[in-house]
Scaffold this motif. Sequence first.
Motif, PDB file in Angstrom:
ATOM      1  N   CYS A 140     -14.184  48.392  35.366  1.00  0.00           N
ATOM      2  CA  CYS A 140     -15.327  47.949  34.572  1.00  0.00           C
ATOM      3  C   CYS A 140     -15.111  48.371  33.127  1.00  0.00           C
ATOM      4  CB  CYS A 140     -16.629  48.551  35.116  1.00  0.00           C
ATOM      5  SG  CYS A 140     -18.090  48.118  34.129  1.00  0.00           S
ATOM      6  N   ARG A 141     -15.237  47.438  32.197  1.00  0.00           N
ATOM      7  CA  ARG A 141     -15.038  47.738  30.783  1.00  0.00           C
ATOM      8  C   ARG A 141     -16.216  48.527  30.214  1.00  0.00           C
ATOM      9  NH1 ARG A 141     -11.395  45.678  27.672  1.00  0.00           N
ATOM     10  NH2 ARG A 141     -12.816  45.285  25.945  1.00  0.00           N
ATOM     11  N   ASP A 142     -17.341  48.568  30.922  1.00  0.00           N
ATOM     12  CA  ASP A 142     -18.508  49.268  30.419  1.00  0.00           C
ATOM     13  C   ASP A 142     -18.576  50.724  30.880  1.00  0.00           C
ATOM     14  OD1 ASP A 142     -19.420  46.981  29.047  1.00  0.00           O
ATOM     15  OD2 ASP A 142     -20.352  46.222  30.869  1.00  0.00           O
ATOM     16  N   GLU A 145     -15.846  52.107  36.288  1.00  0.00           N
ATOM     17  CA  GLU A 145     -15.838  52.017  37.754  1.00  0.00           C
ATOM     18  C   GLU A 145     -14.645  51.174  38.196  1.00  0.00           C
ATOM     19  OE1 GLU A 145     -17.396  52.562  41.711  1.00  0.00           O
ATOM     20  OE2 GLU A 145     -17.735  53.598  39.814  1.00  0.00           O
ATOM     21  N   VAL A 146     -14.006  51.580  39.289  1.00  0.00           N
ATOM     22  CA  VAL A 146     -12.812  50.905  39.791  1.00  0.00           C
ATOM     23  C   VAL A 146     -13.162  50.057  41.012  1.00  0.00           C
ATOM     24  CG1 VAL A 146     -10.509  51.278  40.755  1.00  0.00           C
ATOM     25  CG2 VAL A 146     -11.355  52.779  38.942  1.00  0.00           C
ATOM     26  N   LEU A 147     -12.712  48.782  40.998  1.00  0.00           N
ATOM     27  CA  LEU A 147     -12.909  47.878  42.125  1.00  0.00           C
ATOM     28  C   LEU A 147     -11.542  47.513  42.684  1.00  0.00           C
ATOM     29  CD1 LEU A 147     -15.489  45.380  40.567  1.00  0.00           C
ATOM     30  CD2 LEU A 147     -15.965  47.376  41.951  1.00  0.00           C
ATOM     31  N   HIS A 148     -11.372  47.638  43.999  1.00  0.00           N
ATOM     32  CA  HIS A 148     -10.100  47.331  44.655  1.00  0.00           C
ATOM     33  C   HIS A 148     -10.221  46.027  45.423  1.00  0.00           C
ATOM     34  CE1 HIS A 148      -8.497  51.315  43.800  1.00  0.00           C
ATOM     35  NE2 HIS A 148      -9.688  51.793  44.134  1.00  0.00           N
ATOM     36  N   PHE A 149      -9.231  45.157  45.283  1.00  0.00           N
ATOM     37  CA  PHE A 149      -9.184  43.892  46.015  1.00  0.00           C
ATOM     38  C   PHE A 149      -7.910  43.878  46.842  1.00  0.00           C
ATOM     39  CE2 PHE A 149     -11.892  43.148  42.446  1.00  0.00           C
ATOM     40  CZ  PHE A 149     -12.868  42.291  42.914  1.00  0.00           C
ATOM     41  N   LYS A 150      -8.060  43.825  48.162  1.00  0.00           N
ATOM     42  CA  LYS A 150      -6.905  43.781  49.061  1.00  0.00           C
ATOM     43  C   LYS A 150      -6.380  42.359  49.197  1.00  0.00           C
ATOM     44  CE  LYS A 150      -8.385  47.783  51.664  1.00  0.00           C
ATOM     45  NZ  LYS A 150      -8.857  48.291  52.941  1.00  0.00           N
ATOM     46  N   ARG A 151      -7.200  41.375  48.825  1.00  0.00           N
ATOM     47  CA  ARG A 151      -6.813  39.965  48.858  1.00  0.00           C
ATOM     48  C   ARG A 151      -7.668  39.252  47.822  1.00  0.00           C
ATOM     49  NH1 ARG A 151      -7.429  37.469  54.305  1.00  0.00           N
ATOM     50  NH2 ARG A 151      -7.084  35.637  53.068  1.00  0.00           N
ATOM     51  N   HIS A 154     -14.091  37.178  45.154  1.00  0.00           N
ATOM     52  CA  HIS A 154     -14.994  37.031  44.020  1.00  0.00           C
ATOM     53  C   HIS A 154     -15.235  38.397  43.383  1.00  0.00           C
ATOM     54  CE1 HIS A 154     -15.848  33.117  45.772  1.00  0.00           C
ATOM     55  NE2 HIS A 154     -16.194  32.787  44.542  1.00  0.00           N
ATOM     56  N   ILE A 155     -15.322  38.426  42.084  1.00  0.00           N
ATOM     57  CA  ILE A 155     -15.585  39.664  41.351  1.00  0.00           C
ATOM     58  C   ILE A 155     -17.105  39.880  41.332  1.00  0.00           C
ATOM     59  CG2 ILE A 155     -15.353  40.888  39.163  1.00  0.00           C
ATOM     60  CD1 ILE A 155     -12.945  38.992  38.580  1.00  0.00           C
ATOM     61  N   PRO A 156     -17.561  40.980  41.933  1.00  0.00           N
ATOM     62  CA  PRO A 156     -19.007  41.249  41.946  1.00  0.00           C
ATOM     63  C   PRO A 156     -19.421  41.964  40.655  1.00  0.00           C
ATOM     64  CG  PRO A 156     -17.876  42.982  43.107  1.00  0.00           C
ATOM     65  CD  PRO A 156     -16.806  41.980  42.692  1.00  0.00           C
ATOM     66  N   PRO A 157     -20.718  42.090  40.410  1.00  0.00           N
ATOM     67  CA  PRO A 157     -21.148  42.943  39.303  1.00  0.00           C
ATOM     68  C   PRO A 157     -20.696  44.375  39.590  1.00  0.00           C
ATOM     69  CG  PRO A 157     -22.982  41.633  40.151  1.00  0.00           C
ATOM     70  CD  PRO A 157     -21.840  41.463  41.105  1.00  0.00           C
ATOM     71  N   CYS A 158     -20.522  45.166  38.558  1.00  0.00           N
ATOM     72  CA  CYS A 158     -20.121  46.556  38.741  1.00  0.00           C
ATOM     73  C   CYS A 158     -21.161  47.267  39.606  1.00  0.00           C
ATOM     74  CB  CYS A 158     -20.009  47.252  37.384  1.00  0.00           C
ATOM     75  SG  CYS A 158     -19.647  49.020  37.532  1.00  0.00           S
ATOM     76  N   PRO A 159     -20.728  47.937  40.681  1.00  0.00           N
ATOM     77  CA  PRO A 159     -21.695  48.618  41.549  1.00  0.00           C
ATOM     78  C   PRO A 159     -22.370  49.808  40.863  1.00  0.00           C
ATOM     79  CG  PRO A 159     -19.446  49.030  42.295  1.00  0.00           C
ATOM     80  CD  PRO A 159     -19.362  48.025  41.181  1.00  0.00           C
ATOM     81  N   ARG A 160     -21.759  50.347  39.819  1.00  0.00           N
ATOM     82  CA  ARG A 160     -22.339  51.506  39.137  1.00  0.00           C
ATOM     83  C   ARG A 160     -23.309  51.093  38.030  1.00  0.00           C
ATOM     84  NH1 ARG A 160     -18.550  55.538  36.052  1.00  0.00           N
ATOM     85  NH2 ARG A 160     -17.649  55.795  38.098  1.00  0.00           N
TER      86      ARG A 160
END
Length: 175
Positions: A140-142, A145-151, A154-160
């Motif tokens: 997340c640029r804001d 927060e790190v989001l991992h994609f195994k495949r 869709h990119i969700p909103p940042c969970p934090r």
Amino acid sequence: MSEKDDQRDHELHGYERMLERLRERLEETGEAVEHGFSEALDAVRERSVALGELTREEADRVAAWLQRDLEDAAEYVEKARGTYSDWLHMDLQLVENWVWDRFSSVADQTRLQWQALNRELQAAARYHTGEITGPGTLVCRDCGEVLHFKRAGHIPPCPRCHGSRFERAVRQRRD
């Protein structure tokens, strides 16, 4: 399942089909890479529309996401002298073999195009909530927060922080 979820799944399947067709076309044609990639991407986009798999708008959007991911991988490998596994920033065992084979094959073609054209890409805010991305890690640029994609997904909103702008996280090589 909601209509929005159906649409998201529909585009996700379109991304995977376009990536597979792009890999096959680049392997079959043997065209010069600097010309072959753009023509191949246009052809697989048109094929998705012609087969009724995606609307013109969906195909354009999915093709843009696919090109963004492949250029990002090629840029990393070129500039950081890394590998595609570094770019994915995860253990390759987590990536299904069919996704890895297809993605790395097309990304390698894109890397060659990158060298031929010597393009400078804008890295700022290239990934946004709602878009589809390939496997790997986004930050997340804001808030970081790190989001991992195994495949692909869709990119969700940042969970934090609920931010919507992300960039690709890459592991620094240790020489």
